[in-house]
Write a protein that holds these residues in place. Structure first.
Motif, PDB file in Angstrom:
ATOM      1  N   ARG A 117       0.857  -1.180   0.000  1.00 46.04           N
ATOM      2  CA  ARG A 117       0.000   0.000   0.000  1.00 46.04           C
ATOM      3  C   ARG A 117       0.897   1.235   0.000  1.00 46.04           C
ATOM      4  N   SER A 118       0.443   2.279  -0.665  1.00 47.29           N
ATOM      5  CA  SER A 118       1.210   3.524  -0.719  1.00 47.29           C
ATOM      6  C   SER A 118       0.663   4.496   0.308  1.00 47.29           C
ATOM      7  N   PHE A 119       1.566   5.082   1.068  1.00 51.50           N
ATOM      8  CA  PHE A 119       1.193   6.069   2.085  1.00 51.50           C
ATOM      9  C   PHE A 119       2.179   7.219   2.018  1.00 51.50           C
ATOM     10  N   GLU A 120       1.662   8.404   1.679  1.00 45.83           N
ATOM     11  CA  GLU A 120       2.505   9.594   1.551  1.00 45.83           C
ATOM     12  C   GLU A 120       3.694   9.319   0.628  1.00 45.83           C
ATOM     13  N   ASN A 121       3.378   8.727  -0.532  1.00 46.57           N
ATOM     14  CA  ASN A 121       4.357   8.425  -1.573  1.00 46.57           C
ATOM     15  C   ASN A 121       5.414   7.409  -1.139  1.00 46.57           C
ATOM     16  N   GLU A 122       5.094   6.618  -0.133  1.00 48.98           N
ATOM     17  CA  GLU A 122       6.003   5.570   0.344  1.00 48.98           C
ATOM     18  C   GLU A 122       5.275   4.235   0.333  1.00 48.98           C
ATOM     19  N   ASP A 123       5.893   3.212  -0.286  1.00 44.99           N
ATOM     20  CA  ASP A 123       5.317   1.873  -0.279  1.00 44.99           C
ATOM     21  C   ASP A 123       5.523   1.215   1.071  1.00 44.99           C
ATOM     22  N   ARG A 124       4.437   0.635   1.577  1.00 43.58           N
ATOM     23  CA  ARG A 124       4.512  -0.085   2.849  1.00 43.58           C
ATOM     24  C   ARG A 124       3.827  -1.426   2.700  1.00 43.58           C
ATOM     25  N   LEU A 125       4.249  -2.399   3.514  1.00 40.45           N
ATOM     26  CA  LEU A 125       3.632  -3.717   3.488  1.00 40.45           C
ATOM     27  C   LEU A 125       2.507  -3.775   4.508  1.00 40.45           C
ATOM     28  N   VAL A 126       1.326  -4.202   4.048  1.00 39.37           N
ATOM     29  CA  VAL A 126       0.193  -4.439   4.929  1.00 39.37           C
ATOM     30  C   VAL A 126      -0.002  -5.945   5.030  1.00 39.37           C
ATOM     31  N   LEU A 127      -0.160  -6.443   6.236  1.00 35.92           N
ATOM     32  CA  LEU A 127      -0.246  -7.884   6.479  1.00 35.92           C
ATOM     33  C   LEU A 127      -1.684  -8.282   6.779  1.00 35.92           C
ATOM     34  N   TYR A 128      -2.084  -9.431   6.217  1.00 36.26           N
ATOM     35  CA  TYR A 128      -3.430  -9.959   6.416  1.00 36.26           C
ATOM     36  C   TYR A 128      -3.333 -11.415   6.863  1.00 36.26           C
ATOM     37  N   GLY A 129      -4.242 -11.802   7.759  1.00 38.69           N
ATOM     38  CA  GLY A 129      -4.294 -13.190   8.207  1.00 38.69           C
ATOM     39  C   GLY A 129      -4.897 -13.314   9.586  1.00 38.69           C
ATOM     40  N   ASP A 130      -5.351 -14.507   9.918  1.00 39.61           N
ATOM     41  CA  ASP A 130      -5.913 -14.777  11.238  1.00 39.61           C
ATOM     42  C   ASP A 130      -4.795 -14.935  12.260  1.00 39.61           C
ATOM     43  N   GLY A 131      -5.026 -14.442  13.455  1.00 44.31           N
ATOM     44  CA  GLY A 131      -4.065 -14.617  14.539  1.00 44.31           C
ATOM     45  C   GLY A 131      -3.077 -13.491  14.712  1.00 44.31           C
ATOM     46  N   ILE A 132      -3.098 -12.496  13.814  1.00 44.87           N
ATOM     47  CA  ILE A 132      -2.162 -11.371  13.930  1.00 44.87           C
ATOM     48  C   ILE A 132      -2.552 -10.502  15.124  1.00 44.87           C
TER      49      ILE A 132
END
Length: 321
Positions: A118-133
């Motif tokens: 995902r891009s946030f303020e022109n910076e790519d970041r990793l968003v994590l998805y899954g059960d148990g996080i």
């Protein structure tokens, strides 16, 4: 060499200072013949028998954490913001990932998650998805199985686990209570964590006379790098790693027929932090690349790295340099 153990060691997840899975694995492998000094969020020091840190004259150092990241807060879309280290977010998003709780000691409790960029303020970041996080206490890394065929080791976390295995094997083969192994946490993301180990040794190991830090750079990072040949790095980036001492040791070991080469690296590691303690070597065994889901190293290179560490330890114990 016990390559089946190396396979397990590379597959076992340990990220940042969430290193209990690897600490427990090493402790089980070395067994009751070795004592351990464990400092949470810092390091684990192994010594033969009832030896104390004051008995140390020779120390092998290797880090045990791998690349990956940690989870921050929850997002409205059901994902979680993360901090990633070791590579750009897209490399992780395109890979198989596993997660585990920060305090987990059992790697069997890890579970599959997925990442999206995902891009946030022109910076790519990793968003994590899954059960148990769980926010602020879940860590994650690649989820890959290691394959060893012929001279090729292929998998994740070869950096640092192949040189960690080399140092563990050298420790057992030298079989001397004046030799220890310090396994450091968080080198991939917070190199200053190694200062805990340095401070501990300053207080408790006054007889230390030789340190060898062993790590895995990319072969392109190492001058004249070869997968099948370990190196003594006298420079790491702009850092001097005791060049006069390194060259002297290199001359001595080469005259004895030890297989390695003298080199320099384009970037640094935690070696520099240990140089105030005692004359220090930076040992490198390169991989085809690092910090990606799968890459390769050489079994022959591993064998030569073990021999180099053993020869250096023997020389230090015998005051040959």
């Amino acid at each position: 060499m016990e390559l089946e153990f190396l396979k397990v060691l590379t597959e076992t997840p340990s990220i940042g200072t969430a290193c209990l899975p690897v600490v427990n694995l090493i402790s089980s492998y070395l067994g009751e013949d070795y004592s351990r000094t464990f400092v949470r969020d810092g390091f684990c020091l192994y010594q033969k028998g009832a030896a104390r840190p004051a008995d140390l004259k020779v120390l092998f150092v290797s880090h045990m954490d791998e690349v990956g990241g940690c989870v921050y807060g929850a997002r409205a879309d059901g994902g979680f913001d993360t901090r990633a280290w070791g590579n750009i977010p897209s490399v992780f998003a395109e890979a198989n990932l596993q997660a585990l709780d920060y305090l987990t000691a059992d790697p069997a409790l890890s579970y599959r998650v997925r990442g999206e960029v995902r891009s946030f303020e022109n910076e790519d970041r990793l968003v994590l998805y899954g059960d148990g996080i769980r926010p602020y206490r879940t860590v994650w890394t690649f989820d890959e199985r290691t394959v060893i065929e012929g001279d090729v080791i292929e998998g994740k976390a070869l950096d640092p686990r192949v040189t960690l295995f080399a140092a563990m094997t050298a420790l057992r083969n030298v079989d001397n209570n004046e030799v220890g192994l310090m396994c450091v946490m968080a080198e991939e993301c917070a190199m200053d964590v190694a200062r805990k180990g340095v401070a501990y040794l300053q207080r408790h190991a006054p007889n230390l006379r030789f340190v060898a830090n062993a790590d895995v750079p990319s072969v392109s990072n190492l001058g004249d790098g070869r997968l099948d040949l370990p190196a003594i790095r006298i420079f790491e980036g702009r850092n001097f790693i005791d060049p006069s001492f390194g060259i002297m040791v290199a001359d001595k070991l080469a005259s004895e027929g030890v297989e390695f080469h003298l080199s320099a690296a384009r970037s640094g590691s935690q070696t520099l932090l240990f140089t105030p303690l005692a004359p220090t070597l930076s040992i490198a065994l390169p991989a085809s690349t690092v910090h990606v889901p799968r890459y390769q190293m050489s079994v022959r290179g591993l064998q030569r790295c073990i021999s180099l560490l053993e020869a250096a330890a023997d020389g230090a114990l015998n005051e040959a340099f």
